[in-house]
Design a protein around this motif. Structure first.
Motif, PDB file in Angstrom:
ATOM      1  N   SER A   1     -49.797 -19.611 -20.217  1.00  8.08           N
ATOM      2  CA  SER A   1     -48.346 -19.494 -20.260  1.00  8.08           C
ATOM      3  C   SER A   1     -47.911 -18.695 -21.473  1.00  8.08           C
ATOM      4  O   SER A   1     -48.520 -18.773 -22.537  1.00  8.08           O
ATOM      5  CB  SER A   1     -47.720 -20.893 -20.320  1.00  8.08           C
ATOM      6  N   ASP A   2     -46.873 -17.890 -21.277  1.00  8.27           N
ATOM      7  CA  ASP A   2     -46.199 -17.268 -22.407  1.00  8.27           C
ATOM      8  C   ASP A   2     -44.721 -17.609 -22.325  1.00  8.27           C
ATOM      9  O   ASP A   2     -44.151 -17.709 -21.236  1.00  8.27           O
ATOM     10  CB  ASP A   2     -46.346 -15.734 -22.365  1.00  8.27           C
ATOM     11  N   GLY A   3     -44.130 -17.779 -23.493  1.00  8.81           N
ATOM     12  CA  GLY A   3     -42.681 -17.893 -23.598  1.00  8.81           C
ATOM     13  C   GLY A   3     -42.150 -16.636 -24.250  1.00  8.81           C
ATOM     14  O   GLY A   3     -42.582 -16.273 -25.346  1.00  8.81           O
ATOM     15  N   LEU A   4     -41.250 -15.938 -23.552  1.00 14.47           N
ATOM     16  CA  LEU A   4     -40.688 -14.689 -24.081  1.00 14.47           C
ATOM     17  C   LEU A   4     -39.178 -14.833 -24.282  1.00 14.47           C
ATOM     18  O   LEU A   4     -38.509 -15.540 -23.533  1.00 14.47           O
ATOM     19  CB  LEU A   4     -40.886 -13.532 -23.090  1.00 14.47           C
ATOM     20  N   THR A   5     -38.674 -14.145 -25.284  1.00 10.78           N
ATOM     21  CA  THR A   5     -37.226 -13.957 -25.404  1.00 10.78           C
ATOM     22  C   THR A   5     -36.933 -12.475 -25.210  1.00 10.78           C
ATOM     23  O   THR A   5     -37.599 -11.628 -25.795  1.00 10.78           O
ATOM     24  CB  THR A   5     -36.716 -14.420 -26.784  1.00 10.78           C
ATOM     25  N   VAL A   6     -35.957 -12.195 -24.372  1.00  8.14           N
ATOM     26  CA  VAL A   6     -35.566 -10.810 -24.085  1.00  8.14           C
ATOM     27  C   VAL A   6     -34.109 -10.633 -24.490  1.00  8.14           C
ATOM     28  O   VAL A   6     -33.236 -11.344 -23.986  1.00  8.14           O
ATOM     29  CB  VAL A   6     -35.732 -10.486 -22.587  1.00  8.14           C
ATOM     30  N   ARG A   7     -33.864  -9.741 -25.417  1.00 13.36           N
ATOM     31  CA  ARG A   7     -32.482  -9.395 -25.773  1.00 13.36           C
ATOM     32  C   ARG A   7     -32.129  -8.079 -25.100  1.00 13.36           C
ATOM     33  O   ARG A   7     -32.762  -7.055 -25.349  1.00 13.36           O
ATOM     34  CB  ARG A   7     -32.323  -9.259 -27.274  1.00 13.36           C
ATOM     35  N   LEU A   8     -31.126  -8.118 -24.251  1.00 10.58           N
ATOM     36  CA  LEU A   8     -30.662  -6.931 -23.543  1.00 10.58           C
ATOM     37  C   LEU A   8     -29.428  -6.412 -24.271  1.00 10.58           C
ATOM     38  O   LEU A   8     -28.435  -7.127 -24.400  1.00 10.58           O
ATOM     39  CB  LEU A   8     -30.322  -7.288 -22.093  1.00 10.58           C
ATOM     40  N   LEU A   9     -29.495  -5.181 -24.712  1.00 12.20           N
ATOM     41  CA  LEU A   9     -28.451  -4.643 -25.584  1.00 12.20           C
ATOM     42  C   LEU A   9     -27.541  -3.697 -24.816  1.00 12.20           C
ATOM     43  O   LEU A   9     -27.987  -2.669 -24.297  1.00 12.20           O
ATOM     44  CB  LEU A   9     -29.110  -3.921 -26.763  1.00 12.20           C
ATOM     45  N   GLY A  10     -26.278  -4.076 -24.707  1.00  6.32           N
ATOM     46  CA  GLY A  10     -25.281  -3.228 -24.059  1.00  6.32           C
ATOM     47  C   GLY A  10     -24.266  -2.764 -25.082  1.00  6.32           C
ATOM     48  O   GLY A  10     -24.608  -2.475 -26.230  1.00  6.32           O
ATOM     49  N   ARG A  11     -23.011  -2.701 -24.633  1.00  3.38           N
ATOM     50  CA  ARG A  11     -21.921  -2.344 -25.546  1.00  3.38           C
ATOM     51  C   ARG A  11     -20.717  -3.158 -25.105  1.00  3.38           C
ATOM     52  O   ARG A  11     -20.376  -3.140 -23.923  1.00  3.38           O
ATOM     53  CB  ARG A  11     -21.623  -0.845 -25.469  1.00  3.38           C
ATOM     54  N   GLY A  12     -20.111  -3.879 -26.023  1.00  2.00           N
ATOM     55  CA  GLY A  12     -19.020  -4.779 -25.674  1.00  2.00           C
ATOM     56  C   GLY A  12     -17.691  -4.067 -25.523  1.00  2.00           C
ATOM     57  O   GLY A  12     -17.551  -2.874 -25.815  1.00  2.00           O
ATOM     58  N   GLY A  13     -16.687  -4.809 -25.076  1.00  2.00           N
ATOM     59  CA  GLY A  13     -15.346  -4.256 -24.935  1.00  2.00           C
ATOM     60  C   GLY A  13     -14.436  -5.230 -24.210  1.00  2.00           C
ATOM     61  O   GLY A  13     -14.819  -6.362 -23.921  1.00  2.00           O
ATOM     62  N   HIS A  14     -13.259  -4.765 -23.897  1.00  2.35           N
ATOM     63  CA  HIS A  14     -12.268  -5.629 -23.251  1.00  2.35           C
ATOM     64  C   HIS A  14     -12.602  -5.802 -21.772  1.00  2.35           C
ATOM     65  O   HIS A  14     -13.046  -4.872 -21.120  1.00  2.35           O
ATOM     66  CB  HIS A  14     -10.875  -5.012 -23.405  1.00  2.35           C
TER      67      HIS A  14
END
Lengths: 404, 404, 404, 404
Positions: free
Chosen positions: D183-196
């Motif tokens: 087993s592996d435990g992964l964290t994935v951060r998906l980077l977008g761009r915020g806004g209204h």
């Protein structure tokens, strides 16, 4: 003028307050109303202020300004920049700034009241000035209505209001029909069944249910709404689960929906609900999703006849070319509640606060989007002149146009 | 031997026929049965052949071989390679090849019948040999059953069969329990509403409905089936629309489903149907999707007791190490219908046809997947010896084990 | 009039021809041009016809009518309904109908030419009449340009054209700016790797690749385009696979894209390509997808100044209220190619062909969408009067407005 | 026996401790080791304990027991049920229970040490007993290795361990090859761009990016892994956004992956990364996703030869039928790190703790899943006898089998 509007604006700008906490602001307003010899009532809708100028028979015109600031840290570098802080509803200490120009709204309305008061012999009718709190929460107008504002004061024949915007100072932007979008905020709880991450078959995975729902919700705008119509279905937040190896029991989505009118609202809401329920069914959910409405903002629809009348009045007062069509904004406002509840026309316009030369240069360089700070920006910094004068005069001209 | 098995095999290999068109093949079979002095019946289940060896009291053992070729263009380069052509059900002229080894199945069964006939004094009971057509369509066994094969001939006490496979010649592969997967072929018609490509809001887009359905069907295997169990949900074809600017009225999906047993079949079918119906609902479809079953192949489940008995017999006959566990195959067979309909045990095993040295070299080089052609490959080319002998002997040993 | 326009229209309506097959239609046109004493050239852009009226110095005005019918089976029940058939590019025998009103376009242009010819003393300049084939394929204008139409005839100072539409007869619809959308037709081949339906892990499944692509393409409109702008991304066809148990090697999508202008085209095309390539990468595709453009239709943009001038002329000629803003259409046209290639203004307007009383009744009953057949409907049946007169007069008034 | 194993077990069960907080437990262990006259070291890998029995030349056998409890509120109703509480790593006060049987693991190992000590004359070699902390965090074995456990004590020739499981008491479950998943435990951060939320086109929406990624990740198991192989890709948590009308700048996924071996790990990890990166590209992300590994648990692979040897020894010691094949578990363990780091064989088996009559009744009633509490359940309550004896004897028999 009795009121020193520059000083008033700068004072308000230095001391912004969060929604429903506008008590110092209310004190400033009532001090000036007192100076104008106007009676008023405080605490309408928690922190709102209402004053009435009765001047013989004739139409009742409501003028509305909103009063609250935003949890934004000012970065304008202005001498009178805000350093205020406040405590938000979650109990967090936050910086506060008049980043949406409500300080200018208040200044202009007080200036207009002085002008109307000074010219009572030229018009007849009734002016009701509404200083509304908590526009940023979409809650202030409804709070004032719940507090009886439509019953305790002369009911309007028309509701007028204005909003500062990053157009060149001097310019007024208004259009008949939908000026700002309607909006609903929904919370959707998707109910699955939790379990160990290594045993998905013993669960009903709400993360997959949520992902499939988000993907399917895209089709409302992409396939189901006339491509020429405005509609937005945003999933602004998605939350499920605590750690990688536990499949949680539920997922929560928060949606922001936007539409041009009430028919579109009903239509889009029905489509969203259809998809949410069907995607839960596709997952084999044992419980129906729970959909709750967190807030509802009506469309800001300008009455066509009144808008035409007002546009003509602005042209006469300020010269041809002053009024432009700013297009519909996909943002939303709560000013409409007053007119909708009363069943009367509304006109809500925008007026510019940007140095015209700076604006022209940015247009020429194609850098408007980069160089001209918009509402809610920490750099939002309207110039004082002629912004204040145009705001005062626009409200005065508008009120006079609809009074006798 | 009376029959020249090498010549027989080469003749069959040169003249493959498509499913339900195995008339020349039936002629070859009956010619040899005649030569063996056995009575037979042709045309059972359209192009099948059945013969019976009655030899006193005792169990009834069915031996089954399938007879059809495939629409594959042979590229083996063998002197006796097929150049045959046929007309498929769509009316298309296609090349034909015995790319799955059914020519070897027929050869081995005829050889075994000669051996059993020659040793009648050593056993008693009844042998029924079933030359079944159209296995490649998954339709031949059911066609023979519909034609009364179970009623018109002695009902089996056990059904036995074997399949050529790319193991080393000499090796037999068999396992108790599920040997080959069950399978269903489904057609799903998703009903939307057509319209112009520029006006999606006037349609119910079946292309999006189909795409969402395909994506959701992935979750049956990824989330809903025990990760240790075998299940396959393949959408092998998707068709909708004629041109880019017309949104069609419907989409058609063709699904191939695989499972280890009947419980899993019922379970997966229910999940697939749940998803298909829910995704249509998510699209707001006005008509329910139409789901039809094109074919159903049962799991090929080897009776554990009979398999143990047979494995021991093979070990005695051919030496320890001859029998290996080939694992479960995700492919499917229709041989099971005979045993299931009769309610009796089945054992179905594989036997190898690859040159053992070539196989060992490929294993050593790690190139089995690349160098050893599998069934349905245009390069599938079993060596004749000892493949034929082992096939004949395996059937003979097996039949004798279950006869008195 | 020299020409019997009613008879001409009925004759054309009875004898529609498919795109690039308009030879009988060209014969009818040239017969009438002959009768008017005008010289002409046939076979321009395969089946187009061009005639020129030279009348002294002055502007060159192009008048364009398209000439082809559609593969639709007429169901109007009219005495002069079409029973024609044709052979489409795929070689299929199909019914043919003037279901889009091009017969009326031809009739009105011939009538206008007679009027302009009859009033030569009242104007000066040059009129070029372009009878364009194959508008329905989006290919005729480019075929004529490729054939040198802009070089072999006087180049236009303005291009004018009109289209029949289901508005009340007598009404003209036109707006400055984008009148009809731009459009591209794309074919996308998604390349995977085929294999047996029971062994998905040995394949790169193009059906799943296609489904994921379709779902992701929805986000171009739902997330990436300003909600106030028009854009359409339709996947009108999706095709992959032959049968349920074979995973195919590729999938084909056909897309129809719509936008208001060239900037939006470039923007949307880039987004579509980004998604297609990334989804292939998400599938681990070993080959890049192949994206080809099948056709490109520019936006039909009405020159604002020329449109204002023309609207005023229509108002003067036909009375105030004749001209309405029909909104932008998401459909597309190829008339713009002439103006774009020449670098001159275009005005393209719509004129109504529906019985005004029927239209008013449908509006009152809220049944316009149900009761008024639109272009491409098998029930599309314009009334002859005043449709013909208004079409003739609109072209004549328009031409005269831009001639000296 | 010197040690009162019943009292020891009950004491441990009453006083469970969370991972890396097993100090009272370590005290109990060392007290008993002291009583047995064994030297030991505390604090190995923070809260682990190690003791060594040196008994002449011969193999070195490691016996491992894990010691920690779980944040579960016991609901067994036992007289000796836990009422303990602890503080978890997030600082939260939580109930604690030995819900996974580690109290029995410790008890059995201490009992086995006494037996081995008492029979020193019957064997020679070295026994190393490892009381490992923090198995529930997948961190204790690596902590002990980082603390030098393999260097400071005799290196193992084999590592042995056992786990309590809901099989009938007396039964032992073990299989050669993969016994528990990697087993592996992964964290994935998906980077977008915020806004209204009303202006999605000014953002790169990470919620949609996350949803598309989750849907695509399903295809790893459904399409890319051999259907006969075990693999799990679970997204156990998904988090993005604060409120409905703000599109956030990023989304976070936490994944739990399971596989039977290291090849499958590398393969699945590569596929997951490929999909995550491609889906970010499909969204037009300006920054690459950030993928971090939170923990890695190797597969628990039983050495085939050693497992066969041990199974035979168990059969001899406990009678035929005692040992069953429990199948592979999709759960994971960290015991393998000791064997992997040392490069020696491992055998890890399960032993039952359920009342055999209760188990038989549940099997007969088909209610095993409902009525027999599994590990991590608040109702997990092994019977004391013969569970303790079988645990002690299994360890003793196993150790003796691999000692001289």
């Amino acid at each position: 003028m009795t009121i020193d509007l520059d000083a008033l604006y700068i004072d308000l700008h230095r001391h912004p307050e969060l929604s429903f906490q506008e008590t110092r602001t209310a004190g400033v307003i009532t001090r000036e109303l007192d100076a104008l010899g106007l009676e008023f009532e405080e605490g309408v809708g928690r922190t709102g202020v209402v004053t009435v100028i009765r001047n013989g028979s004739g139409p009742v015109v409501w003028l509305r300004a909103d009063t609250d600031g935003l949890p934004v840290e000012e970065q304008t570098g202005l001498a009178y920049a805000s350093t205020a802080r406040g405590v938000d509803p979650a109990g967090t200490d936050v910086p506060v700034m008049h980043a949406c120009g409500h300080d200018m709204h208040v200044t202009a309305l007080l200036g207009a009241l002085e002008k109307l008061q000074a010219t009572r012999e030229e018009w007849s009718g009734t002016v009701v000035a509404v200083f509304q709190p908590a526009e940023e929460y979409g809650a202030g107008a409804q709070a004032m209505i719940a507090d009886g504002v439509l019953d305790r004061y002369p009911r309007p024949d028309i509701v007028l209001g204005q909003h500062l915007t990053p157009l060149p100072a001097g310019t007024i932007g208004v259009r008949p029909g939908t000026q700002m979008a309607a909006s609903d905020g929904l919370t959707v709880r998707l109910l699955g069944r939790g379990g160990h991450g290594s045993r998905p078959h013993s669960t009903i995975d709400p993360v997959v249910m949520a992902a499939a729902t988000v993907m399917r919700l895209q089709t409302v705008v992409s396939r189901e709404i006339d491509p020429r119509e405005m509609a937005v279905v945003t999933v602004g937040s998605i939350h499920a689960g605590l750690k990688n190896n536990i499949i949680p029991a539920e997922a929560k989505l928060e949606l922001s929906l936007r539409y041009p009118d009430d028919d579109a609202r009903a239509d889009v809401l029905a489509r969203v609900e259809r998809i949410v329920r069907a995607e839960a069914a596709a997952s084999g959910a044992e419980e129906e999703p729970v959909i709750t409405t967190d807030h509802t903002l009506p469309p800001t629809i300008n009455d066509p006849a009144a808008t035409a009348k007002l546009t003509a009045a602005f042209d006469r007062a300020f010269g041809d070319g002053t009024v432009v069509d700013p297009g519909m904004f996909t943002g939303s406002e709560d000013v409409s509640w007053f007119a909708r509840e009363a069943g009367v026309p509304l006109v809500y316009w925008f007026w510019g606060g940007v140095d015209p030369q700076q604006y022209a240069d940015a247009v020429a360089a194609g850098t408007v989007a980069r160089d001209i700070p918009t509402n809610h920006s920490p750099f939002f910094a309207p110039i004082l002149h002629p912004t204040i004068e145009r705001g005062v005069d626009a409200l005065t001209v508008a009120a006079r146009e609809f009074l006798a």
